[in-house]
Design an enzyme around this catalytic site. Structure first.
Site, short mmCIF file in Angstrom:
data_model
loop_
_atom_site.label_atom_id
_atom_site.label_comp_id
_atom_site.label_asym_id
_atom_site.label_seq_id
_atom_site.Cartn_x
_atom_site.Cartn_y
_atom_site.Cartn_z
N LYS A 110 0.86 -1.19 0.00
CA LYS A 110 0.00 0.00 0.00
C LYS A 110 0.88 1.23 0.00
CE LYS A 110 -2.59 1.33 3.75
NZ LYS A 110 -2.00 2.64 4.07
N GLU A 123 -9.16 7.64 3.62
CA GLU A 123 -9.10 7.91 5.06
C GLU A 123 -9.64 9.29 5.39
OE1 GLU A 123 -5.43 6.89 7.03
OE2 GLU A 123 -6.03 7.92 8.89
O1 KIV Z 1 -0.96 2.32 8.74
C1 KIV Z 1 -2.17 2.09 8.87
O2 KIV Z 1 -2.63 1.48 9.84
C2 KIV Z 1 -3.05 2.57 7.82
C3 KIV Z 1 -4.52 2.51 8.08
C4 KIV Z 1 -4.90 3.61 8.97
C5 KIV Z 1 -5.31 2.50 6.83
O3 KIV Z 1 -2.61 3.03 6.83
#
Ligand code: KIV
Length: 285
Positions: A133, A203
């Site tokens: 991600k 988010e």
């Molecule tokens: O790092 C994380 O936990 C995240 C979530 C808040 C989506 O990116």
């Protein structure tokens, strides 16, 4: 005679562990198409990975939130690639069914496409996740998304409140309230999809905007503080189990972990001080 088409209920319970095959990115797309909400939670070690797996979670995020909730950092900025590799390895040892997605930490992918390929490649090879991600607020990320996808690395985008840019954003506040910002976010989400991402996290944005983006995209949209109309939800482990001292407004506590652990620690300390622990059953003769 043709069989009546089986209707997929949006309330389908999670399959028991061992019954469903390993969750793949393609399954998330099928879930969006079937209207089945996608469940995603963060995990950072083998026991939390195993529990998420056993609970039938669809996706585990090894989030860079690990810096804050596990290592006590003030922001996610100091998190390193080594940390993400180590926490991903631990989660992967505990979890065998759930799709594991790992965050690319701050400044490990923004410098160049080559840097992003090296970081994501290392995290996948050494960590054992199935996808990465990355956070962004700008279209400059698109060549990176394309290059990662072309290299066989599935990418989940993350837009809206992007904690790695907290200094530029000026605080943890709702994004996309301004109509121009909202249009920019919708366009950015569409471009990230076109670049090949398999899903996007939104988010802390207003629910109507999240709903618009969810409807506009073919790929699944996972919300955190983005209302109920997203294709799925993600939450931070320590918020779910009630360990976080000041959880965000949009989180829900499913367990009062803090009170429970405090009670257990206090009772253990008292038992040691009173010499009632260890007792006869806990003593080796
Ligand atoms: O790092 C994380 O936990 C995240 C979530 C808040 C989506 O990116």
């Amino acid at each position: 005679m043709s069989q009546p088409q089986q209707k997929v209920s949006p309330q389908v319970p999670p399959a028991p562990p061992g019954v469903l095959k390993k969750v793949r990115t393609a399954h998330l797309l099928q879930m969006k198409q079937a209207g089945r909400p996608i469940t995603m939670v963060t995990a950072y070690d083998a026991p939390s990975g195993a529990l998420a797996d056993e609970a039938g979670m669809d996706v585990i995020l090894v989030g860079d939130s690990v810096g804050m909730v596990v290592h006590g950092m003030e922001t996610t900025l100091p998190v390193t690639v080594d940390m993400m590799v180590m926490h991903t390895q631990a989660v992967a040892r505990g979890s065998h069914r759930t799709l594991i997605v790992t965050d690319l930490p701050f400044m490990s992918y923004q410098v160049s496409v080559e840097q992003a390929l090296q970081t994501a490649g290392r995290i996948m090879k050494e960590g054992g996740c199935a996808a990465v991600k990355l956070e962004t607020g700008s279209e400059s990320i698109l060549p990176t998304v394309r290059a990662l996808v072309e290299a066989g690395i599935p990418v989940m985008g993350h837009i809206g409140l992007v904690p790695q840019s907290i200094n530029a954003l000026g605080g943890y506040r709702v994004q996309g309230r301004d109509p121009q910002d909202a249009e920019h976010m919708l366009r950015l989400a569409q471009l990230i999809e076109a670049a090949g991402a398999f899903a996007i996290v939104l988010e802390m944005i207003p629910a109507p905007l999240a709903e618009r983006i969810t409807r506009a995209l073919r790929i699944p949209v996972i919300g955190i503080g983005a209302g109920p109309q997203c294709d799925g939800q993600v939450i931070v482990l320590h918020d779910v189990i009630g360990i976080t001292e000041h959880p965000p407004r949009f989180a829900r506590k499913y367990l009062d972990g803090r009170a429970g652990i405090l009670r257990a620690f206090r009772k253990y300390a008292r038992d040691v001080r009173e010499r009632s622990f260890p007792g006869p059953d806990e003593t080796i003769e």
